[in-house]
Design a protein around this motif. Structure first.
Motif, PDB file in Angstrom:
ATOM      1  N   THR A 152    -119.467  12.384   4.742  1.00 54.14           N
ATOM      2  CA  THR A 152    -120.473  13.447   4.871  1.00 54.14           C
ATOM      3  C   THR A 152    -120.603  14.248   3.573  1.00 54.14           C
ATOM      4  OG1 THR A 152    -118.748  14.862   5.797  1.00 54.14           O
ATOM      5  CG2 THR A 152    -120.206  13.757   7.369  1.00 54.14           C
ATOM      6  N   ARG A 169    -130.857  15.475   0.934  1.00 55.27           N
ATOM      7  CA  ARG A 169    -129.446  15.837   0.786  1.00 55.27           C
ATOM      8  C   ARG A 169    -128.617  14.718   0.145  1.00 55.27           C
ATOM      9  NH1 ARG A 169    -125.224  16.422  -0.655  1.00 55.27           N
ATOM     10  NH2 ARG A 169    -123.338  17.178   0.372  1.00 55.27           N
ATOM     11  N   TYR A 170    -128.883  13.491   0.539  1.00 52.65           N
ATOM     12  CA  TYR A 170    -128.039  12.403   0.035  1.00 52.65           C
ATOM     13  C   TYR A 170    -128.804  11.498  -0.937  1.00 52.65           C
ATOM     14  CZ  TYR A 170    -124.894  14.178   3.598  1.00 52.65           C
ATOM     15  OH  TYR A 170    -124.081  15.002   4.343  1.00 52.65           O
ATOM     16  N   ARG A 230    -127.198  20.004  -2.409  1.00 51.77           N
ATOM     17  CA  ARG A 230    -126.926  20.272  -0.995  1.00 51.77           C
ATOM     18  C   ARG A 230    -127.426  21.658  -0.614  1.00 51.77           C
ATOM     19  NH1 ARG A 230    -121.712  23.274   0.245  1.00 51.77           N
ATOM     20  NH2 ARG A 230    -121.136  24.035  -1.798  1.00 51.77           N
ATOM     21  N   PHE A 278    -130.674  19.081   7.242  1.00 53.34           N
ATOM     22  CA  PHE A 278    -130.254  17.688   7.089  1.00 53.34           C
ATOM     23  C   PHE A 278    -129.134  17.410   8.077  1.00 53.34           C
ATOM     24  CE2 PHE A 278    -126.040  17.868   5.094  1.00 53.34           C
ATOM     25  CZ  PHE A 278    -125.976  19.191   4.677  1.00 53.34           C
ATOM     26  N   ALA A 330    -125.397  15.924   8.452  1.00 54.24           N
ATOM     27  CA  ALA A 330    -124.142  15.446   7.855  1.00 54.24           C
ATOM     28  C   ALA A 330    -123.566  14.459   8.848  1.00 54.24           C
ATOM     29  CB  ALA A 330    -123.193  16.617   7.629  1.00 54.24           C
ATOM     30  N   ASN A 331    -123.616  13.201   8.480  1.00 58.37           N
ATOM     31  CA  ASN A 331    -123.439  12.157   9.480  1.00 58.37           C
ATOM     32  C   ASN A 331    -122.202  11.312   9.214  1.00 58.37           C
ATOM     33  OD1 ASN A 331    -123.883  10.194  11.403  1.00 58.37           O
ATOM     34  ND2 ASN A 331    -126.045   9.915  10.899  1.00 58.37           N
ATOM     35  N   HIS A 387    -125.460   6.480   6.441  1.00 51.05           N
ATOM     36  CA  HIS A 387    -126.751   7.134   6.594  1.00 51.05           C
ATOM     37  C   HIS A 387    -127.654   6.920   5.391  1.00 51.05           C
ATOM     38  CE1 HIS A 387    -123.439   9.885   5.362  1.00 51.05           C
ATOM     39  NE2 HIS A 387    -124.206   9.986   4.308  1.00 51.05           N
ATOM     40  N   GLY A 408    -129.752  11.589   5.769  1.00 51.11           N
ATOM     41  CA  GLY A 408    -128.576  11.712   6.634  1.00 51.11           C
ATOM     42  C   GLY A 408    -128.709  10.964   7.948  1.00 51.11           C
TER      43      GLY A 408
END
Lengths: 209, 554
Positions: free
Chosen positions: B277, B387-388, B399, B409, B411-412, B416, B420
């Motif tokens: 994450t 985010r990613y 972030r 977003f 956080a997984n 992902h 996410g």
């Protein structure tokens, strides 16, 4: 319904048709819209399981945590920023099984979290094994001779742990009442646990045998 | 002689105030300008057993406690016996018993005279202050500040000890370095030093579950929580601890947890969660002797490989090891910066010896470290924010934190995509794995570099990490070998290329570790061709002492 759409990611849910989780997500999104909570101020924390897969479908800040760990992660969010609306979404396996110690702690703390348990009496994402709420002697894939444990009565337990918290049962059989209880839980000042009894459309039949 | 080290030890069963009086003597010395390093041994129980507190002091900096004792105070009969090997020919043992090996000190009688048998320890202090010829009134003042309750009785006991010594031991006074007008010095153990680093680095969320020998930081920060307006939480178990701190970090906290090996075993699923994450948080891990419950109150460096390779799956992780109390402070705040900068878990390794031993340090409260929050968008986002995002060469993406509009977003913990959302697409999975791992390369630019001590044209090179630093440096002073150097590896993961370069310049290599299997050797061998000439390993719960290392350097 444009108000509702802002809480949707546009992803198509991956649940079976007729799954109780459709009612839960609708109830939650309706509640966000009714209370007009901004998406950036919502943190939804999801367990692993079919209910937790809601993570991809609600537009807000989200954490799809490890199995059983929704409650402590959500506690960390809420303790650090008490202004946020913080929810936990998961099933009976994660929240009453792997994470029971965390649930009890959050109830003792009476921390302002809203915990929604989609309780189908089974581990379903793993194709139907016995869960903490499976009826005694029920035959499942992991207990072909019948479940040897008496089921956990989570609502009674949490009420005993701390009578001041919100701890109620609802059922998917009565959607109107379910929506009302989701609203009550969201409006409650303090820790709220809503246990939503539902039948797994894929693996629930084995419990009736 | 300048730099001469004197060592004093107080021993006896638990419950007699051994550590309290030992710490007080350390403070008496500190306030009269001496540099002190202490070390204490105690079993995992509250009463009985055998406890020790020892301190080494000098007019110049003392980097480690010494093995050989000049003055030993035994608070109960026969408790001096296990320490006879630590005595030199001129060392003195004081005990309330008739024995040719000891100087008779009527502790029972004097304590009764002072009003309470519990004052035996304070009587010993009076004796020590006389024998060391320390300033009496300054010592009294320190004692008053140290014991706000029962001041009168303690002062009486102190005086009785001092008077008894001046009547009976006047010929036994020790020759120690004299100091002129030096001002008082501060004293911190490694756990407090890390706590100061956390506070000064604007750490604002600390969670822990009590576990020796890491609990000192929890106590320290819990006591400061109100003043600094930070969250300090004692959670239900270490799983709760780590996940709670991760949640807080997600919400914007500069977050850390503290535990020892056993507690970290429970956290290892969470470190993996932080990895995927990209939640940056700090794991402060104070080692003790394992496996399992092991020897809870004793020191070890047996968890190095466990920490470096902790967590399921592959993700970037930074492992720092401070070598002393100053570095425990420095790596405390640096780890918080690295956590936010690299958005990945940062481990800071200490151990019982470093965490629970105090040393003369700068006043950390006066320090003002730089705060770096990395690619944080805490007010608003830019167009096209994801985010990613995988396009950055450094592996770090921007972030947001809850409350920032448009920055929502997921956080997984599942693999992902850039937003996410869960994905099992092979291309996206590869891109995301590579994005995260690129942060390891970025880390090499900003993590503490290895430190070389001694001559640059060395022939023999000592390699070590963590708390062995002090004993090694003191042993090198004793050896005075112009061809002997010491390489302290301060970042154990990822390893800087300088480590290999410096090792290749040596003719002979000595590895020193507080573990059985030389885990550092294993770690280095995995990186490059490498064969140590000698391994000095100790795994009985005790730290290295300068004298024993010096013997091995010959």
């Amino acid at each position: 319904m444009s108000n509702l759409s802002k809480y949707q990611t546009g992803k198509i849910p991956t649940w079976c048709s007729g799954c109780g989780n459709f009612l839960l997500i609708s109830g939650l999104q309706k509640c966000f819209a009714d209370q007009n909570i901004d998406t950036e101020n919502i943190v939804a924390v999801y367990d692993i399981g079919c209910a937790g897969n809601m993570a991809d479908f609600i537009h807000a800040y989200g954490l799809h945590t490890l199995h059983g760990r929704v409650v402590p992660v959500a506690m960390g969010v809420k303790l650090y920023n008490p202004k946020l609306t913080v929810l936990c979404i998961g099933g009976d396996g994660g929240i009453y099984g792997e994470g029971l110690n965390h649930l009890i702690t959050a109830a003792r703390a009476n921390i302002d979290l809203k915990v929604f348990v989609s309780n189908n009496f089974l581990y379903s994402l793993t194709t139907g094994q016995t869960s903490p709420t499976t009826p005694y002697q029920a035959k499942t894939k992991s207990t072909p001779q019948g479940s040897p444990l008496i089921p956990l009565r989570a609502i009674e337990l949490i009420k005993k742990v701390n009578p001041k918290v919100f701890a109620k049962t609802a059922t998917n059989q009565k959607p109107k009442e379910l929506f009302a209880k989701i609203k009550q839980a969201m409006e409650f000042k303090g820790f709220a646990l809503l246990d939503i009894e539902t039948e797994c459309v894929a693996f629930g039949k084995q419990l009736k045998q | 002689m300048k730099g001469k080290v004197t060592t004093i030890k107080i021993v006896g069963p638990a419950g007699l105030g051994i550590k309290t009086s030992g710490l007080l003597l350390s403070h008496i010395l500190l306030e009269q300008g001496y540099s002190v390093h202490d070390y204490s041994e105690y079993p995992s129980l509250i009463r009985g057993g055998h406890n020790t507190y020892q301190l080494s002091f000098s007019s110049t900096e003392v980097k480690a406690p010494f093995y050989q004792v000049n003055l030993l105070f035994s608070l109960a009969k026969n408790h001096f016996q296990p320490h006879l090997a630590e005595m030199k020919s001129k060392s003195l043992i004081f005990s309330d018993e008739q024995n040719p090996k000891v100087k008779y000190l009527p502790l029972e009688k004097l304590a009764k005279k002072a009003g309470n048998p519990v004052f035996k320890n304070t009587i010993c202090l009076g004796v020590a202050v006389f024998l060391l010829d320390l300033n009496y009134s300054k010592s009294q003042k320190t004692l008053k500040n140290f014991f706000p309750k029962k001041v009168k009785e303690n002062l009486k006991a102190f005086q009785l000890g001092y008077e008894y010594a001046s009547k009976n031991y006047s010929s036994l006074k020790l020759k120690i370095d004299r100091l002129k007008n030096k001002k008082g010095l501060t004293f911190n153990d490694g756990n407090e030093a890390f706590g100061w680093g956390f506070l000064k680095g604007r750490g604002d969320f600390y969670a822990a579950y009590p576990m020796t020998p890491s609990t000192g930081t929890l106590h320290f920060l819990a006591a400061k929580a109100k003043e600094y307006k930070i969250n300090v939480r004692h959670a239900e178990d270490e799983i709760g601890v780590a996940n709670m701190a991760a949640g807080a970090a997600f919400a914007g906290a500069r977050s850390a947890v503290g535990t020892s090996g056993g507690g970290f075993a429970l956290m290892s699923e969470c470190i993996s969660f932080c990895g995927i994450t990209e939640i940056g948080m700090v794991f402060y891990l104070v080692q003790r002797v394992g496996p399992a419950t092991g020897m809870p109150t004793w020191t070890a460096q047996g968890d190095l490989l466990f920490y470096v390779f902790s967590g399921h799956g592959e993700f970037p992780k930074i492992v720092l090891a401070p070598g002393d109390q100053e570095e425990s402070f420095e790596f405390g705040w640096k780890a918080l910066n690295l956590a936010e900068n690299l958005q990945t878990p940062i481990i800071v390794i200490s151990d019982k010896f470093l965490g629970e031993s105090s040393k003369t340090t700068p006043d950390f409260n006066q320090e003002k470290p730089t705060i770096n929050r990395g690619k944080l968008l805490d007010k608003k986002i830019f167009k096209g924010f994801a985010r990613y995002e995988t396009k950055y060469a450094c592996g770090r993406s921007y972030r947001t934190i809850p409350g920032v509009k448009g920055g929502e977003f997921l956080a997984n913990s599942y693999e992902h995509d850039k937003q996410g959302f869960s994905t099992e697409d092979p291309q996206k999975a590869t891109q995301m794995m590579e994005k995260r791992m690129r942060k390891l390369k970025t880390a090499l630019r900003i993590t503490p570099k290895p430190q070389l001590y001694g001559p640059k044209n060395y022939q023999r090179l000592i390699i070590s990490w963590g708390s062995t630093k002090g004993p090694i440096l003191e042993a090198m002073k004793l050896a005075g070998d112009q061809k002997l150097a010491f390489l302290q590896i301060r970042t154990l993961w990822p390893l800087h290329s300088e480590v290999k370069k410096l090792i290749n310049q040596a003719k002979k290599i000595i590895i020193i570790e507080n573990n059985q299997t030389s885990q550092l050797t294993t770690l280095l061998k995995a990186q490059f061709d490498f064969k140590p000439t000698k391994k000095i390993l100790k795994f009985n719960g005790r730290p290295f002492f300068p004298e024993e290392l010096y013997e091995q350097f010959k």
